[in-house]
Motif scaffolding. Structure first.
Motif, PDB file in Angstrom:
ATOM      1  N   LEU A 172      30.895  37.247  35.780  1.00  0.00           N
ATOM      2  CA  LEU A 172      31.040  37.483  34.342  1.00  0.00           C
ATOM      3  C   LEU A 172      29.906  36.820  33.566  1.00  0.00           C
ATOM      4  O   LEU A 172      29.343  37.401  32.640  1.00  0.00           O
ATOM      5  CB  LEU A 172      32.388  36.952  33.852  1.00  0.00           C
ATOM      6  N   SER A 194      37.199  38.578  44.579  1.00  0.00           N
ATOM      7  CA  SER A 194      37.112  38.557  43.118  1.00  0.00           C
ATOM      8  C   SER A 194      37.006  39.969  42.543  1.00  0.00           C
ATOM      9  O   SER A 194      37.570  40.265  41.490  1.00  0.00           O
ATOM     10  CB  SER A 194      35.928  37.699  42.657  1.00  0.00           C
ATOM     11  N   ARG A 195      36.321  40.871  43.249  1.00  0.00           N
ATOM     12  CA  ARG A 195      36.226  42.254  42.760  1.00  0.00           C
ATOM     13  C   ARG A 195      37.588  42.951  42.839  1.00  0.00           C
ATOM     14  O   ARG A 195      37.964  43.693  41.933  1.00  0.00           O
ATOM     15  CB  ARG A 195      35.178  43.028  43.562  1.00  0.00           C
ATOM     16  N   LEU A 204      34.323  35.150  40.389  1.00  0.00           N
ATOM     17  CA  LEU A 204      34.557  36.036  39.250  1.00  0.00           C
ATOM     18  C   LEU A 204      33.878  35.492  38.002  1.00  0.00           C
ATOM     19  O   LEU A 204      33.234  36.232  37.243  1.00  0.00           O
ATOM     20  CB  LEU A 204      36.062  36.187  39.023  1.00  0.00           C
ATOM     21  N   VAL A 256      42.422  44.268  35.415  1.00  0.00           N
ATOM     22  CA  VAL A 256      42.210  45.321  34.415  1.00  0.00           C
ATOM     23  C   VAL A 256      43.448  46.198  34.319  1.00  0.00           C
ATOM     24  O   VAL A 256      43.904  46.553  33.231  1.00  0.00           O
ATOM     25  CB  VAL A 256      40.957  46.142  34.759  1.00  0.00           C
ATOM     26  N   ALA A 273      39.618  41.536  40.035  1.00  0.00           N
ATOM     27  CA  ALA A 273      39.186  42.065  38.742  1.00  0.00           C
ATOM     28  C   ALA A 273      39.785  43.442  38.490  1.00  0.00           C
ATOM     29  O   ALA A 273      40.260  43.742  37.389  1.00  0.00           O
ATOM     30  CB  ALA A 273      37.659  42.121  38.679  1.00  0.00           C
TER      31      ALA A 273
END
Length: 262
Positions: free
Chosen positions: A28, A247-248, A24, A255, A251
């Motif tokens: 970023l 990680s996606r 992640l 959010v 994420a």
């Protein structure tokens, strides 16, 4: 807790959660500048720092970078995403969030609720029986919510399965065969999901797990250590690879957790 208007997301788990956080952070750092967001990464590379062998970050262009320490052994990672969000990883095992059970005769110690951030990502890990670790983490999450009723939002990442050639897929000492199995038994993940069902949505905001991970043993590092009697690493995934999917998913959940009303 929040620093000014900055949201703090804490990750507490073992090296499998760390792989997802590393991926992640890499994403970023790679994509942030295009969106006009400066991303800064700070690491603590124990025990390498004291030996003058501090490893590079974030292992650019190197698959499964292990520059020093066990499994790219950063015990902490701090990622600043502009002025809006800070991600903080702290290595912990067995659901250890620093909350002690109260013992009769001892003075009660209140949890430092602010230390857990606005969102807390937890993982049971693989350092022991998955069932025992997950049960311990369930109890810890419940104590956290009892002592910190307004906060943080807790996200649980399901522990990625190991792929040793054993009956459970777990590491069983020197008896574990070299090389990794392509598929791991599902029973450990099923047991972890069953335990989590006892938690309320007030106790856990969301759960992150990727379907079919028990069939991804081929994506483990696999290569045996040169140390005498060592076995293949059937715990960690090659990078880039599977940790990117985790990680996606993390994420997307983060959010949602950061934007949900209190």
């Amino acid at each position: 807790s929040s620093v000014g208007s900055r949201v703090v997301v804490r990750f507490m788990g073992d090296s499998l959660l760390r792989q997802a956080v590393v991926d992640l952070a890499c994403a970023l750092e790679r994509e942030g500048p295009a969106a006009g967001v400066a991303v800064g990464v700070r690491t603590a590379w124990a025990p390498c720092e004291g030996e003058g062998r501090k490893g590079p970050w974030p292992c650019k262009g190197v698959a499964n970078c292990i520059p020093c320490g066990p499994h790219s052994g950063a015990h902490t990672l701090d990622v600043d995403v502009g002025d809006a969000v800070q991600l903080k990883f702290h290595y912990s095992t067995a659901g250890d969030l620093g909350l002690r059970r109260h013992r009769r005769g001892e003075p009660r110690r209140k949890a430092r609720c602010g230390a857990f951030g606005d969102v807390l990502v937890v993982e049971a890990g693989t350092h022991g029986s998955t069932l025992g670790l997950a049960a311990s983490l369930v109890g810890t999450v419940r104590r956290l919510r009892k002592e910190c009723p307004i906060g943080p939002r807790v996200v649980w990442m399901v522990t990625p399965p190991p792929a040793f050639r054993t009956a459970t897929g777990a590491y069983e000492g020197a008896a574990a065969a070299r090389g990794c199995a392509a598929e791991s038994p599902e029973r450990e993940a099923v047991a972890e999901w069953a335990l989590m069902r006892g938690l309320s949505t007030r106790e856990v905001f969301g759960v992150v797990g990727v379907e079919g991970m028990h069939r991804l043993g081929f994506a483990k590092v696999g290569k045996a250590s040169p140390a005498p009697g060592a076995v293949a690493d059937c715990q960690h995934y090659c990078m880039p690879g599977v940790p990117g999917g985790l990680s996606r998913a993390l994420a997307a959940m983060l959010v949602a957790a950061m934007s949900a009303p209190h």
